[in-house]
Write a protein that holds these residues in place. Structure first.
Motif, PDB file in Angstrom:
ATOM      1  N   VAL A  83      -8.204  31.846  68.610  1.00 56.03           N
ATOM      2  CA  VAL A  83      -7.204  32.793  69.123  1.00 56.03           C
ATOM      3  C   VAL A  83      -7.631  34.251  68.926  1.00 56.03           C
ATOM      4  CG1 VAL A  83      -5.206  31.269  68.901  1.00 56.03           C
ATOM      5  CG2 VAL A  83      -5.869  32.694  66.975  1.00 56.03           C
ATOM      6  N   GLY A  84      -8.784  34.453  68.271  1.00 58.30           N
ATOM      7  CA  GLY A  84      -9.285  35.828  68.137  1.00 58.30           C
ATOM      8  C   GLY A  84      -9.225  36.396  66.728  1.00 58.30           C
ATOM      9  N   ASP A 106     -17.986  33.174  61.194  1.00 58.66           N
ATOM     10  CA  ASP A 106     -18.922  33.873  62.082  1.00 58.66           C
ATOM     11  C   ASP A 106     -18.770  35.386  62.025  1.00 58.66           C
ATOM     12  OD1 ASP A 106     -16.524  33.610  63.368  1.00 58.66           O
ATOM     13  OD2 ASP A 106     -17.255  32.145  64.814  1.00 58.66           O
ATOM     14  N   ILE A 139      -2.781  42.432  72.743  1.00 53.62           N
ATOM     15  CA  ILE A 139      -4.154  42.681  73.195  1.00 53.62           C
ATOM     16  C   ILE A 139      -4.391  41.880  74.475  1.00 53.62           C
ATOM     17  CG2 ILE A 139      -6.619  42.566  72.600  1.00 53.62           C
ATOM     18  CD1 ILE A 139      -5.853  42.528  69.661  1.00 53.62           C
ATOM     19  N   PRO A 140      -4.663  42.567  75.574  1.00 51.87           N
ATOM     20  CA  PRO A 140      -4.854  41.825  76.814  1.00 51.87           C
ATOM     21  C   PRO A 140      -6.140  41.002  76.820  1.00 51.87           C
ATOM     22  CG  PRO A 140      -5.219  44.180  77.149  1.00 51.87           C
ATOM     23  CD  PRO A 140      -4.793  44.011  75.728  1.00 51.87           C
ATOM     24  N   SER A 151      -9.587  40.244  77.917  1.00 47.56           N
ATOM     25  CA  SER A 151     -10.568  41.196  78.425  1.00 47.56           C
ATOM     26  C   SER A 151     -11.979  40.627  78.311  1.00 47.56           C
ATOM     27  CB  SER A 151     -10.471  42.487  77.611  1.00 47.56           C
ATOM     28  OG  SER A 151     -11.689  43.183  77.636  1.00 47.56           O
ATOM     29  N   MET A 183     -14.449  41.486  75.414  1.00 47.81           N
ATOM     30  CA  MET A 183     -14.384  40.924  74.052  1.00 47.81           C
ATOM     31  C   MET A 183     -15.463  39.871  73.812  1.00 47.81           C
ATOM     32  SD  MET A 183     -12.052  42.665  72.718  1.00 47.81           S
ATOM     33  CE  MET A 183     -10.808  42.126  71.599  1.00 47.81           C
TER      34      MET A 183
HETATM   35  N1  LIG Z   1      -8.519  39.574  74.065  1.00 46.42           N
HETATM   36  C1  LIG Z   1      -9.541  38.774  74.330  1.00 46.42           C
HETATM   37  N2  LIG Z   1      -9.959  38.601  75.623  1.00 46.42           N
HETATM   38  C2  LIG Z   1     -11.005  37.800  75.898  1.00 46.42           C
HETATM   39  N3  LIG Z   1     -11.716  37.122  74.974  1.00 46.42           N
HETATM   40  C3  LIG Z   1     -11.352  37.262  73.685  1.00 46.42           C
HETATM   41  C4  LIG Z   1     -10.255  38.081  73.304  1.00 46.42           C
HETATM   42  N4  LIG Z   1     -10.156  38.003  71.947  1.00 46.42           N
HETATM   43  C5  LIG Z   1     -11.128  37.194  71.509  1.00 46.42           C
HETATM   44  N5  LIG Z   1     -11.859  36.733  72.560  1.00 46.42           N
HETATM   45  C6  LIG Z   1     -13.006  35.813  72.511  1.00 46.42           C
HETATM   46  O1  LIG Z   1     -12.553  34.527  72.156  1.00 46.42           O
HETATM   47  C7  LIG Z   1     -13.546  33.833  71.385  1.00 46.42           C
HETATM   48  C8  LIG Z   1     -12.910  33.316  70.115  1.00 46.42           C
HETATM   49  O2  LIG Z   1     -12.517  34.397  69.320  1.00 46.42           O
HETATM   50  P1  LIG Z   1     -12.636  34.377  67.735  1.00 46.42           P
HETATM   51  O3  LIG Z   1     -12.338  35.740  67.296  1.00 46.42           O
HETATM   52  O4  LIG Z   1     -13.906  33.767  67.300  1.00 46.42           O
HETATM   53  O5  LIG Z   1     -11.423  33.410  67.378  1.00 46.42           O
HETATM   54  P2  LIG Z   1     -11.061  32.689  65.999  1.00 46.42           P
HETATM   55  O6  LIG Z   1     -11.736  33.451  64.914  1.00 46.42           O
HETATM   56  O7  LIG Z   1      -9.585  32.751  65.910  1.00 46.42           O
HETATM   57  O8  LIG Z   1     -11.559  31.285  66.097  1.00 46.42           O
HETATM   58  C9  LIG Z   1     -14.662  34.837  71.145  1.00 46.42           C
HETATM   59  O9  LIG Z   1     -15.698  34.607  72.028  1.00 46.42           O
HETATM   60  C10 LIG Z   1     -14.012  36.179  71.448  1.00 46.42           C
HETATM   61  O10 LIG Z   1     -14.926  37.129  71.934  1.00 46.42           O
END
Ligand SMILES: Nc1ncnc2c1ncn2[C@@H]1O[C@H](COP(=O)(O)OP(=O)(O)O)[C@@H](O)[C@H]1O
Ligand SMILES: [Mg+2]
Length: 399
Positions: free
Chosen positions: A156-157, A188, A344-345, A347, A350
């Protein structure tokens, strides 16, 4: 009574330092000639044996190379003293300064109020180190904020938000931010920040580092954005060697040394996440724009509420926001029963930043996602609460 030693060629800066101290720091300022920059620390520190200095300020006007050399030796021989560099910063200088044991950098044109705040902080951390860096011995005022980035679901980011938060806060408080990767099996942070750590979290919680925060600091990896990182173990098997108690102790140690401790976590509410919640001052809850993610957060918040494990600072971030998802912000707020603070849209910039290993806020990329990330960073700036007290959460939610 604190003692401040100043080596500068700028009389106006000296005047502001003296005014800052006179404004309520209960200390004396001793100004040494420019040539003192070449002395050995012993001569500087022991000038007045009765009252050893707490803070040494180097610059402006002195040779930066000599200042950094002096700082390195002071850091080794008198780690309880905070050395501050007064110079115009560049990313490169911040990085070298961090490696040399400089505790803070201040602009030569800083006003008296900013100098006073900085000196106050330097005295506090010096006092903390003098007391043997004991975790228990620190009052709340000296401890930094521990910001956990969490979500029940993966992908989820969290890591994206944690790394950007660390880099964003690093601009506000250079050298005072550490990011800890508690996604112990599949963390990571290292790849997301292009780091090749020599030591990992396992080294930091075992052996000498667990007893001594100065040793622990040597196990951190320096990132060019002016922040420190403690990365997850290289081998997922090593995660089993790290206990919840290790996590508690580590976070308490780091909070004595850093203003901000940003913790990236594994999905869910495992033992390490729960241990983090016991110590966290703030949690950034990350939720995606899909039903499983939203329901997961609702259940998770309910469980934590029952356990009494909801830290005071709550920040809900809706990530991957997208008009075509079939859900809107109000639906999500009504389900989780708390307001969404930052949206956060979705995008494409990212994943691009993730793959490149450069958090978007590090590069100063301007788009709707980085604007939202900056808003999240602002919530942790010291002046935020005072200025927008009433806007703490965007709006109340009727459940
Ligand atoms: N707002 C966003 N729009 C598009 N892709 C995103 C966004 N936020 C995160 N991502 C992408 O989603 C993937 C998973 O994000 P990550 O931060 O590793 O999630 P988590 O740590 O919760 O498992 C990554 O490739 C990241 O670049
Ligand atoms: Mg992650």
């Amino acid at each position: 009574m604190s003692r401040f030693i100043l080596i500068t060629t700028a009389p106006d800066f000296e005047q502001r330092v003296r005014a800052a101290v006179a404004e309520g720091l209960h200390g004396s300022v001793q100004s040494l000639p420019e040539s003192a920059i070449n002395s050995v620390p012993h001569d500087i520190v022991r000038q007045d044996v009765a009252e050893p200095p707490e803070v040494i300020i180097l610059g402006p006007g002195v040779s930066i190379d000599e200042a950094l050399k002096l700082a390195t030796v002071v850091d080794l021989q008198f780690p309880e003293i905070s050395v501050i560099l007064a110079a115009d910063t560049s990313a490169e200088l911040v990085l070298t300064a961090m490696r040399s044991g400089i505790r803070d950098i201040i602009s030569p044109s800083a006003d008296t109020a900013s100098i006073r705040i900085l000196l106050e902080r330097a005295c506090l951390s010096s006092a903390g180190r003098r007391r043997g860096l004991s975790v228990q011995g620190n009052s709340e005022q000296e401890n930094g904020r521990i910001i956990a980035v969490m979500s029940p679901k993966g992908g989820v980011g969290k890591t994206t938000i944690a790394t950007n938060l660390a880099v964003g806060l690093g601009k506000v408080a250079p050298m005072s931010v550490v990011i800890v990767d508690l996604d112990l099996q599949f963390g990571d942070v290292a790849s997301g920040m292009l780091l090749d750590p020599e030591h990992t979290l396992l080294d930091a919680v075992t052996g000498a580092a667990a007893q001594d925060t100065m040793v622990l600091k040597a196990f951190l990896t320096v990132h060019p954005g002016g922040v420190y990182a403690l990365c997850a173990p290289r081998n997922p098997n090593e995660a089993d060697l790290i206990t919840a108690d290790h996590v508690r102790r580590l976070l308490a140690q780091l909070a004595t040394e850093f203003k901000y401790v940003v913790v990236d976590t594994a999905p869910g509410l495992g033992e390490h996440a729960l241990a983090t919640l016991e110590f966290a001052t703030d949690v950034v809850w990350v939720v995606g724009m899909d039903i499983p993610s939203v329901k997961g957060l609702r259940t998770g918040l309910g469980i934590l509420h029952e356990l009494g494990l909801i830290p005071q600072g709550r920040h809900v971030v809706l990530n991957f926001a997208n008009r075509r998802s079939g859900l809107n912000v109000q639906d999500i707020e009504a389900t989780i029963h708390v307001p969404v603070d930052v949206v956060i849209p979705h995008s494409p910039a990212m994943p691009f930043a993730t793959n490149k290993g450069v958090p978007a806020l590090q590069e100063g990329v301007k788009n709707s996602a980085t604007r939202s990330l900056r808003k999240l960073v602002e919530r942790f700036e010291p002046t935020w609460g005072a200025q927008v007290h009433k806007k703490l959460h965007r709006r109340a939610v009727v459940s």
